[in-house]
Design a protein around this motif. Structure first.
Motif, PDB file in Angstrom:
ATOM      1  N   SER A   3       1.926   6.906  -3.285  1.00 43.78           N
ATOM      2  CA  SER A   3       2.689   6.590  -4.496  1.00 43.78           C
ATOM      3  C   SER A   3       4.121   6.203  -4.152  1.00 43.78           C
ATOM      4  CB  SER A   3       2.693   7.789  -5.451  1.00 43.78           C
ATOM      5  OG  SER A   3       1.382   8.082  -5.911  1.00 43.78           O
ATOM      6  N   GLU A  63       4.204   2.663  -3.031  1.00 40.33           N
ATOM      7  CA  GLU A  63       4.080   1.803  -4.198  1.00 40.33           C
ATOM      8  C   GLU A  63       5.438   1.601  -4.868  1.00 40.33           C
ATOM      9  OE1 GLU A  63       1.175   1.619  -8.091  1.00 40.33           O
ATOM     10  OE2 GLU A  63       2.099   3.549  -7.602  1.00 40.33           O
ATOM     11  N   ARG A  64       6.227   2.654  -4.970  1.00 37.55           N
ATOM     12  CA  ARG A  64       7.505   2.571  -5.677  1.00 37.55           C
ATOM     13  C   ARG A  64       8.621   1.988  -4.812  1.00 37.55           C
ATOM     14  NH1 ARG A  64      10.793   3.897  -9.690  1.00 37.55           N
ATOM     15  NH2 ARG A  64      12.831   4.843  -9.249  1.00 37.55           N
ATOM     16  N   GLU A  91       4.007  -6.374  -2.365  1.00 42.52           N
ATOM     17  CA  GLU A  91       4.007  -5.317  -3.377  1.00 42.52           C
ATOM     18  C   GLU A  91       2.750  -4.481  -3.177  1.00 42.52           C
ATOM     19  OE1 GLU A  91       4.316  -6.915  -7.270  1.00 42.52           O
ATOM     20  OE2 GLU A  91       6.315  -7.783  -6.954  1.00 42.52           O
ATOM     21  N   TYR A  92       2.875  -3.189  -3.459  1.00 40.14           N
ATOM     22  CA  TYR A  92       1.751  -2.274  -3.296  1.00 40.14           C
ATOM     23  C   TYR A  92       1.383  -1.683  -4.650  1.00 40.14           C
ATOM     24  CZ  TYR A  92       2.875  -2.541   1.664  1.00 40.14           C
ATOM     25  OH  TYR A  92       3.130  -2.990   2.927  1.00 40.14           O
ATOM     26  N   GLU A  93       0.120  -1.397  -4.798  1.00 31.84           N
ATOM     27  CA  GLU A  93      -0.372  -0.817  -6.054  1.00 31.84           C
ATOM     28  C   GLU A  93      -1.380   0.271  -5.714  1.00 31.84           C
ATOM     29  OE1 GLU A  93      -3.043  -2.094  -9.973  1.00 31.84           O
ATOM     30  OE2 GLU A  93      -2.516  -3.586  -8.445  1.00 31.84           O
ATOM     31  N   LEU A  94      -1.227   1.437  -6.326  1.00 29.91           N
ATOM     32  CA  LEU A  94      -2.211   2.511  -6.216  1.00 29.91           C
ATOM     33  C   LEU A  94      -2.988   2.520  -7.525  1.00 29.91           C
ATOM     34  CD1 LEU A  94      -3.148   4.695  -4.241  1.00 29.91           C
ATOM     35  CD2 LEU A  94      -1.633   6.301  -5.413  1.00 29.91           C
ATOM     36  N   ARG A  95      -4.186   1.973  -7.498  1.00 32.38           N
ATOM     37  CA  ARG A  95      -4.964   1.736  -8.712  1.00 32.38           C
ATOM     38  C   ARG A  95      -6.148   2.705  -8.782  1.00 32.38           C
ATOM     39  NH1 ARG A  95      -7.540  -4.105  -9.274  1.00 32.38           N
ATOM     40  NH2 ARG A  95      -5.304  -4.655  -9.317  1.00 32.38           N
ATOM     41  N   HIS A 106      -0.469  -6.651  -2.248  1.00 32.44           N
ATOM     42  CA  HIS A 106      -0.293  -7.933  -2.938  1.00 32.44           C
ATOM     43  C   HIS A 106       0.725  -8.762  -2.154  1.00 32.44           C
ATOM     44  CE1 HIS A 106      -2.467  -6.650  -6.530  1.00 32.44           C
ATOM     45  NE2 HIS A 106      -1.743  -5.535  -6.542  1.00 32.44           N
TER      46      HIS A 106
END
Length: 323
Positions: A84, A87-88, A98-102, A113
């Motif tokens: 997390s 991601e931030r 860019e990172y995303e924890l989905r 991304h």
């Protein structure tokens, strides 16, 4: 990545080619424009087999290489907290990813991304980034860590045995994402060095850094990356690039001038670096490369490239294939 390539490459020459002093001090705040980095990886690919290079490069990364963010990764209470934080706070060390924890029905997807043409250098970089995320997780997890699955958007290499052996799970190429699928059990594992007090301190430090990110000295690199991402829609306008960087066109012009650059010169430099990288990848036709570098016609691209490199794109590609 240069170190991971080993003796098969001339490390000093490669570093010098992108403006890094091989004998200079380690400074993680020095950033290369993405197009320059991709070109560096493509030069390595010309000299040696790079099938497992991203795995070796990713495996070599250590939490401390990321400064305060690496410490925050280690100090997070569990692995979910570590991911997390990436991601931030990823903007503190990259302007192009860019990172995303989905959430996912099987756990969570940690997604990478990255916009722009998927040239060889970008593909190698994406694999190395996923490998580094796994390496960092293994450094803080009390139990042996492997994702449930690794997803990679581009085509598979001739063999993917090295990938599956290193990740310890199935690796699916030609997927719709660049991502790690992580189980709920792994995400809930308490980190070996998790510390709530240290974590709060580091988070406040990272928040302060994040709030001041627009004041760093990497404007040329940020503008170059923004231009590279916009080229597939045609020649970018300075006003549009400036807006994406949170500046007026006048401010961008003034700040580029302070670095001895004009917007047109920066665009030409970015186009040339991108074109050279794409020409090394024989999956792209000359017409496709012309489009991806912002030219409406292949003939215009050919004239521009001949002006930059002193030879035609076809000649450049032929010469590269022969070396």
């Amino acid at each position: 990545m240069v170190a991971a390539a080993g003796p098969a490459v001339d490390a000093r020459a490669l570093l010098a080619s992108v403006g890094l002093d091989p004998d200079g001090p380690w400074d993680p705040k020095v950033m290369l424009p993405a197009a320059t980095y991709y070109a560096l990886l493509e030069r390595i690919a010309e000299e040696t087999d790079v099938t497992d290079l991203p795995l070796r490069g990713g495996a070599s990364m250590r939490c401390d290489d990321y400064g305060a963010l690496g410490l925050a990764w280690k100090a997070a209470p569990d692995l979910r907290g570590s991911f997390s934080r990436v991601e931030r706070y990823a903007r503190l060390w990259t302007s192009v990813v860019e990172y995303e924890l989905r959430p996912d029905s099987r756990g969570a997807l940690f997604i990478l991304h990255r916009a722009g043409p998927r040239r060889l250098g970008m593909r190698l970089s994406n694999e190395a980034t996923l490998a580094s995320a796994v390496s960092l997780a293994r450094q803080v997890c009390p139990e042996p860590f492997s994702p449930l699955e690794v997803l990679i958007r581009h085509h598979a290499p001739k063999t993917q045995a090295a990938h599956e052996a290193w990740f310890g799970c199935p690796v699916r190429f030609d997927a719709g994402l660049d991502a790690l699928l992580i189980s709920p059990e792994a995400l809930a594992q308490p980190n070996i060095l998790g510390d709530e007090g240290i974590s709060r301190y580091l988070i406040s430090h990272l928040d302060a850094e994040l709030s001041g990110i627009g004041d760093d000295g990497s404007l040329v690199g940020l503008a170059k990356d923004a231009i590279a991402q916009a080229l597939s829609e045609g020649a970018p306008r300075m006003a549009d690039i400036a807006r994406g960087l949170g500046l007026s066109a006048r401010s961008l012009h003034r700040r580029l001038s302070e670095h001895g650059m004009s917007f047109q010169a920066l665009t030409d430099e970015t186009r040339r670096e991108l074109a050279e990288g794409l020409l090394r990848d024989h999956r792209h036709s000359l017409a496709e490369i012309a489009f991806l570098t912002g030219f409406s016609e292949q003939s215009s691209f050919t004239r521009a490239f001949k002006r930059w490199a002193g030879r035609t794109p076809a000649s450049y590609r032929k010469d590269r294939s022969a070396t």
